[in-house]
Scaffold this motif. Sequence first.
Motif, PDB file in Angstrom:
ATOM      1  N   VAL A  93       0.830  -1.212   0.000  1.00  0.00           N
ATOM      2  CA  VAL A  93       0.000   0.000   0.000  1.00  0.00           C
ATOM      3  C   VAL A  93       0.859   1.255   0.000  1.00  0.00           C
ATOM      4  N   LYS A  94       2.171   1.111   0.169  1.00  0.00           N
ATOM      5  CA  LYS A  94       3.063   2.270   0.266  1.00  0.00           C
ATOM      6  C   LYS A  94       3.349   2.849  -1.098  1.00  0.00           C
ATOM      7  N   THR A  95       3.127   4.161  -1.215  1.00  0.00           N
ATOM      8  CA  THR A  95       3.444   4.865  -2.451  1.00  0.00           C
ATOM      9  C   THR A  95       4.757   5.630  -2.303  1.00  0.00           C
ATOM     10  N   VAL A  96       5.407   5.852  -3.407  1.00  0.00           N
ATOM     11  CA  VAL A  96       6.695   6.542  -3.410  1.00  0.00           C
ATOM     12  C   VAL A  96       6.504   8.019  -3.098  1.00  0.00           C
ATOM     13  N   VAL A  97       7.273   8.512  -2.139  1.00  0.00           N
ATOM     14  CA  VAL A  97       7.268   9.918  -1.748  1.00  0.00           C
ATOM     15  C   VAL A  97       8.637  10.501  -2.082  1.00  0.00           C
ATOM     16  N   ALA A  98       8.650  11.695  -2.617  1.00  0.00           N
ATOM     17  CA  ALA A  98       9.905  12.330  -3.011  1.00  0.00           C
ATOM     18  C   ALA A  98      10.905  12.346  -1.856  1.00  0.00           C
ATOM     19  N   ASN A  99      12.127  11.930  -2.163  1.00  0.00           N
ATOM     20  CA  ASN A  99      13.278  11.968  -1.256  1.00  0.00           C
ATOM     21  C   ASN A  99      13.214  10.955  -0.108  1.00  0.00           C
ATOM     22  N   THR A 156      19.427  -7.397   1.975  1.00  0.00           N
ATOM     23  CA  THR A 156      18.887  -6.037   2.077  1.00  0.00           C
ATOM     24  C   THR A 156      18.982  -5.313   0.741  1.00  0.00           C
ATOM     25  N   VAL A 157      17.935  -4.563   0.432  1.00  0.00           N
ATOM     26  CA  VAL A 157      17.917  -3.672  -0.731  1.00  0.00           C
ATOM     27  C   VAL A 157      17.513  -2.288  -0.252  1.00  0.00           C
ATOM     28  N   GLN A 158      18.249  -1.251  -0.657  1.00  0.00           N
ATOM     29  CA  GLN A 158      17.906   0.132  -0.318  1.00  0.00           C
ATOM     30  C   GLN A 158      17.735   0.950  -1.589  1.00  0.00           C
ATOM     31  N   TRP A 159      16.799   1.890  -1.535  1.00  0.00           N
ATOM     32  CA  TRP A 159      16.571   2.773  -2.677  1.00  0.00           C
ATOM     33  C   TRP A 159      16.089   4.118  -2.179  1.00  0.00           C
ATOM     34  N   ALA A 160      16.711   5.193  -2.677  1.00  0.00           N
ATOM     35  CA  ALA A 160      16.314   6.553  -2.344  1.00  0.00           C
ATOM     36  C   ALA A 160      15.475   7.113  -3.487  1.00  0.00           C
ATOM     37  N   ALA A 161      14.255   7.524  -3.183  1.00  0.00           N
ATOM     38  CA  ALA A 161      13.367   8.073  -4.213  1.00  0.00           C
ATOM     39  C   ALA A 161      13.889   9.420  -4.696  1.00  0.00           C
ATOM     40  N   PRO A 162      13.701   9.712  -5.970  1.00  0.00           N
ATOM     41  CA  PRO A 162      14.144  11.013  -6.483  1.00  0.00           C
ATOM     42  C   PRO A 162      13.245  12.140  -5.984  1.00  0.00           C
ATOM     43  N   ALA A 163      13.661  13.372  -6.255  1.00  0.00           N
ATOM     44  CA  ALA A 163      12.877  14.533  -5.828  1.00  0.00           C
ATOM     45  C   ALA A 163      11.619  14.715  -6.676  1.00  0.00           C
ATOM     46  N   ILE A 168       7.131   8.979  -8.566  1.00  0.00           N
ATOM     47  CA  ILE A 168       6.504   9.548  -7.376  1.00  0.00           C
ATOM     48  C   ILE A 168       4.999   9.255  -7.405  1.00  0.00           C
ATOM     49  N   GLY A 169       4.497   8.740  -6.284  1.00  0.00           N
ATOM     50  CA  GLY A 169       3.069   8.441  -6.182  1.00  0.00           C
ATOM     51  C   GLY A 169       2.690   7.027  -6.580  1.00  0.00           C
ATOM     52  N   GLN A 170       3.609   6.277  -7.190  1.00  0.00           N
ATOM     53  CA  GLN A 170       3.322   4.897  -7.559  1.00  0.00           C
ATOM     54  C   GLN A 170       3.597   3.957  -6.375  1.00  0.00           C
ATOM     55  N   ARG A 171       2.940   2.818  -6.379  1.00  0.00           N
ATOM     56  CA  ARG A 171       3.054   1.889  -5.259  1.00  0.00           C
ATOM     57  C   ARG A 171       4.306   1.021  -5.364  1.00  0.00           C
ATOM     58  N   LEU A 172       4.851   0.687  -4.203  1.00  0.00           N
ATOM     59  CA  LEU A 172       6.039  -0.151  -4.119  1.00  0.00           C
ATOM     60  C   LEU A 172       5.650  -1.629  -4.103  1.00  0.00           C
ATOM     61  N   GLY A 173       6.446  -2.445  -4.765  1.00  0.00           N
ATOM     62  CA  GLY A 173       6.205  -3.880  -4.813  1.00  0.00           C
ATOM     63  C   GLY A 173       7.424  -4.654  -4.355  1.00  0.00           C
ATOM     64  N   VAL A 174       7.191  -5.860  -3.836  1.00  0.00           N
ATOM     65  CA  VAL A 174       8.245  -6.738  -3.329  1.00  0.00           C
ATOM     66  C   VAL A 174       8.183  -8.058  -4.088  1.00  0.00           C
ATOM     67  N   ARG A 175       9.344  -8.573  -4.473  1.00  0.00           N
ATOM     68  CA  ARG A 175       9.388  -9.850  -5.179  1.00  0.00           C
ATOM     69  C   ARG A 175      10.562 -10.681  -4.667  1.00  0.00           C
ATOM     70  N   LEU A 176      10.294 -11.960  -4.396  1.00  0.00           N
ATOM     71  CA  LEU A 176      11.314 -12.926  -4.001  1.00  0.00           C
ATOM     72  C   LEU A 176      11.386 -13.984  -5.092  1.00  0.00           C
ATOM     73  N   ALA A 177      12.514 -14.050  -5.772  1.00  0.00           N
ATOM     74  CA  ALA A 177      12.641 -14.920  -6.943  1.00  0.00           C
ATOM     75  C   ALA A 177      13.773 -15.917  -6.759  1.00  0.00           C
ATOM     76  N   ASN A 178      13.649 -17.049  -7.450  1.00  0.00           N
ATOM     77  CA  ASN A 178      14.667 -18.087  -7.414  1.00  0.00           C
ATOM     78  C   ASN A 178      14.903 -18.581  -8.843  1.00  0.00           C
ATOM     79  N   SER A 179      16.157 -18.599  -9.255  1.00  0.00           N
ATOM     80  CA  SER A 179      16.457 -18.937 -10.644  1.00  0.00           C
ATOM     81  C   SER A 179      17.170 -20.270 -10.816  1.00  0.00           C
ATOM     82  N   SER A 180      17.402 -20.985  -9.712  1.00  0.00           N
ATOM     83  CA  SER A 180      18.092 -22.265  -9.851  1.00  0.00           C
ATOM     84  C   SER A 180      17.810 -23.132  -8.634  1.00  0.00           C
TER      85      SER A 180
END
Length: 230
Positions: A93-99, A156-163, A168-180
Amino acid sequence: MTSLFNLAGVAAVACLAIAAPATAQNYVSNPSFENPAVAPGGSTVGNIPGWTGSLAGPVPFGIGYERAQLMTPNGNQWAYTNDGANAIAQQTVKTVVANEVYELTAEIGQRTDNPGFTPTLELWVGGTVTDGGVVGGTLVGAQSVTPISGQFVPVTVQWAAPAGGPLIGQRLGVRLANSSGAQANYDNVSLTATPGVAPVPTMTEWAMILFAAMLVGGGALYIQRRRQFV
């Protein structure tokens, strides 16, 4: 003097509010996979509330009760994906907020009775989450990890939203993937947001703040005294 005391009280309360630590909210639904409750030795197949998964193979994904081959770091249950080609994902439900700065964490485990595999934790913005994938979204962070047999390891993954910009305003998504490999196991997924850090006032700026507060208090005291003689 009453006005000065009131002003000092307000300033003290504001300082305490700034200094008090805040508990970060976790925006991931069913983050430790304790819903639904599974009986010891049991599991669900193709069903994780709050998550969607890919459907390759007869037992693609689900929730399992911990086993001697792999004990959970939190609670008694973990999620799993099988066949080295499946993934689970959710749109929060979390949307991207500037900075704002976002931190996505998870623990990924390998059962002692399973071969090695290559799991990845991914943070997405926007798009549509379906069948363990993200269609039309933007991948903003990803991190692979090398599991240890019989243990869970953090990633851990970190990301800083741009200004500004289209994210901005789009929802964040989480994915756990396995390739082998065969089965991958997941627990303790967390997504938190931290506002951009405000600059700490310098000594000169603190002096100006205190001087302004004294002026406001002095002005209030002067008005109060004038009213006593009217």
